[in-house]
Design a protein around this motif. Structure first.
Motif, PDB file in Angstrom:
ATOM      1  N   ILE A  81      -4.360  -3.637  -6.198  1.00 35.02           N
ATOM      2  CA  ILE A  81      -4.641  -2.256  -5.808  1.00 35.02           C
ATOM      3  C   ILE A  81      -5.334  -1.516  -6.948  1.00 35.02           C
ATOM      4  O   ILE A  81      -5.244  -1.912  -8.105  1.00 35.02           O
ATOM      5  CB  ILE A  81      -3.350  -1.494  -5.427  1.00 35.02           C
ATOM      6  N   LYS A 120      -5.141   2.091  -8.530  1.00 25.54           N
ATOM      7  CA  LYS A 120      -4.293   3.276  -8.526  1.00 25.54           C
ATOM      8  C   LYS A 120      -4.737   4.207  -9.649  1.00 25.54           C
ATOM      9  O   LYS A 120      -4.637   3.847 -10.827  1.00 25.54           O
ATOM     10  CB  LYS A 120      -2.841   2.842  -8.739  1.00 25.54           C
ATOM     11  N   GLN A 144      -1.361  -7.793   4.108  1.00 28.60           N
ATOM     12  CA  GLN A 144      -2.348  -6.716   4.206  1.00 28.60           C
ATOM     13  C   GLN A 144      -1.699  -5.429   4.723  1.00 28.60           C
ATOM     14  O   GLN A 144      -1.936  -4.346   4.176  1.00 28.60           O
ATOM     15  CB  GLN A 144      -3.483  -7.145   5.130  1.00 28.60           C
ATOM     16  N   HIS A 150       0.334  -3.610   2.018  1.00 32.78           N
ATOM     17  CA  HIS A 150      -0.499  -2.861   1.074  1.00 32.78           C
ATOM     18  C   HIS A 150      -1.060  -1.598   1.730  1.00 32.78           C
ATOM     19  O   HIS A 150      -1.073  -0.527   1.127  1.00 32.78           O
ATOM     20  CB  HIS A 150      -1.647  -3.719   0.552  1.00 32.78           C
ATOM     21  N   GLN A 151      -1.525  -1.721   2.957  1.00 37.65           N
ATOM     22  CA  GLN A 151      -2.154  -0.585   3.625  1.00 37.65           C
ATOM     23  C   GLN A 151      -1.160   0.538   3.922  1.00 37.65           C
ATOM     24  O   GLN A 151      -1.544   1.704   3.967  1.00 37.65           O
ATOM     25  CB  GLN A 151      -2.874  -1.043   4.884  1.00 37.65           C
ATOM     26  N   GLU A 209      -1.157   2.844   0.928  1.00 39.13           N
ATOM     27  CA  GLU A 209      -2.409   3.505   0.536  1.00 39.13           C
ATOM     28  C   GLU A 209      -2.315   5.017   0.733  1.00 39.13           C
ATOM     29  O   GLU A 209      -1.713   5.508   1.682  1.00 39.13           O
ATOM     30  CB  GLU A 209      -3.587   2.976   1.363  1.00 39.13           C
ATOM     31  N   ASP A 210      -2.925   5.738  -0.205  1.00 38.04           N
ATOM     32  CA  ASP A 210      -3.068   7.182  -0.101  1.00 38.04           C
ATOM     33  C   ASP A 210      -4.302   7.588  -0.911  1.00 38.04           C
ATOM     34  O   ASP A 210      -5.111   6.733  -1.263  1.00 38.04           O
ATOM     35  CB  ASP A 210      -1.799   7.915  -0.565  1.00 38.04           C
ATOM     36  N   ASP A 211      -4.433   8.870  -1.234  1.00 41.31           N
ATOM     37  CA  ASP A 211      -5.609   9.339  -1.975  1.00 41.31           C
ATOM     38  C   ASP A 211      -5.709   8.735  -3.370  1.00 41.31           C
ATOM     39  O   ASP A 211      -6.796   8.658  -3.943  1.00 41.31           O
ATOM     40  CB  ASP A 211      -5.595  10.869  -2.081  1.00 41.31           C
ATOM     41  N   CYS A 262      -4.263   5.620  -4.230  1.00 46.42           N
ATOM     42  CA  CYS A 262      -3.977   4.187  -4.203  1.00 46.42           C
ATOM     43  C   CYS A 262      -4.832   3.516  -3.128  1.00 46.42           C
ATOM     44  O   CYS A 262      -4.786   3.904  -1.968  1.00 46.42           O
ATOM     45  CB  CYS A 262      -2.496   3.952  -3.928  1.00 46.42           C
ATOM     46  N   LEU A 263      -5.599   2.504  -3.523  1.00 46.29           N
ATOM     47  CA  LEU A 263      -6.487   1.803  -2.605  1.00 46.29           C
ATOM     48  C   LEU A 263      -6.275   0.300  -2.745  1.00 46.29           C
ATOM     49  O   LEU A 263      -6.323  -0.250  -3.848  1.00 46.29           O
ATOM     50  CB  LEU A 263      -7.949   2.134  -2.923  1.00 46.29           C
ATOM     51  N   TRP A 264      -6.035  -0.387  -1.626  1.00 49.24           N
ATOM     52  CA  TRP A 264      -5.899  -1.840  -1.637  1.00 49.24           C
ATOM     53  C   TRP A 264      -7.279  -2.468  -1.751  1.00 49.24           C
ATOM     54  O   TRP A 264      -8.217  -2.077  -1.071  1.00 49.24           O
ATOM     55  CB  TRP A 264      -5.192  -2.314  -0.363  1.00 49.24           C
TER      56      TRP A 264
END
Length: 67
Positions: A8, A10, A34, A37-38, A41-43, A45-47
């Protein structure tokens, strides 16, 4: 086929994930990883998705391309 999780991103910092899977795309275990991880996810944190390690090959000497 070996498939790895890239981890990720972050707040502009990449955090590795230790997930390694020997199987094929679409297997239930990959889909579940998957989804986990999804869900996180937020603003901030990106997988980064999955990847396949590149095998060693014979190089042609031009632009690092394999023969």
């Amino acid at each position: 086929m070996i498939i790895i999780c890239k981890g990720i991103k972050k707040i502009n910092k990449v955090e590795k994930c230790s997930f390694i899977y020997d199987g094929t795309w679409g297997d239930a275990q990959l889909v579940e990883h998957q989804k986990n991880h999804q869900l996180l996810e937020d603003d901030n944190c990106l997988w980064l998705g999955f990847d396949m390690p590149q095998s060693f090959g014979k190089y042609s000497g031009r632009d690092g391309k394999r023969v």
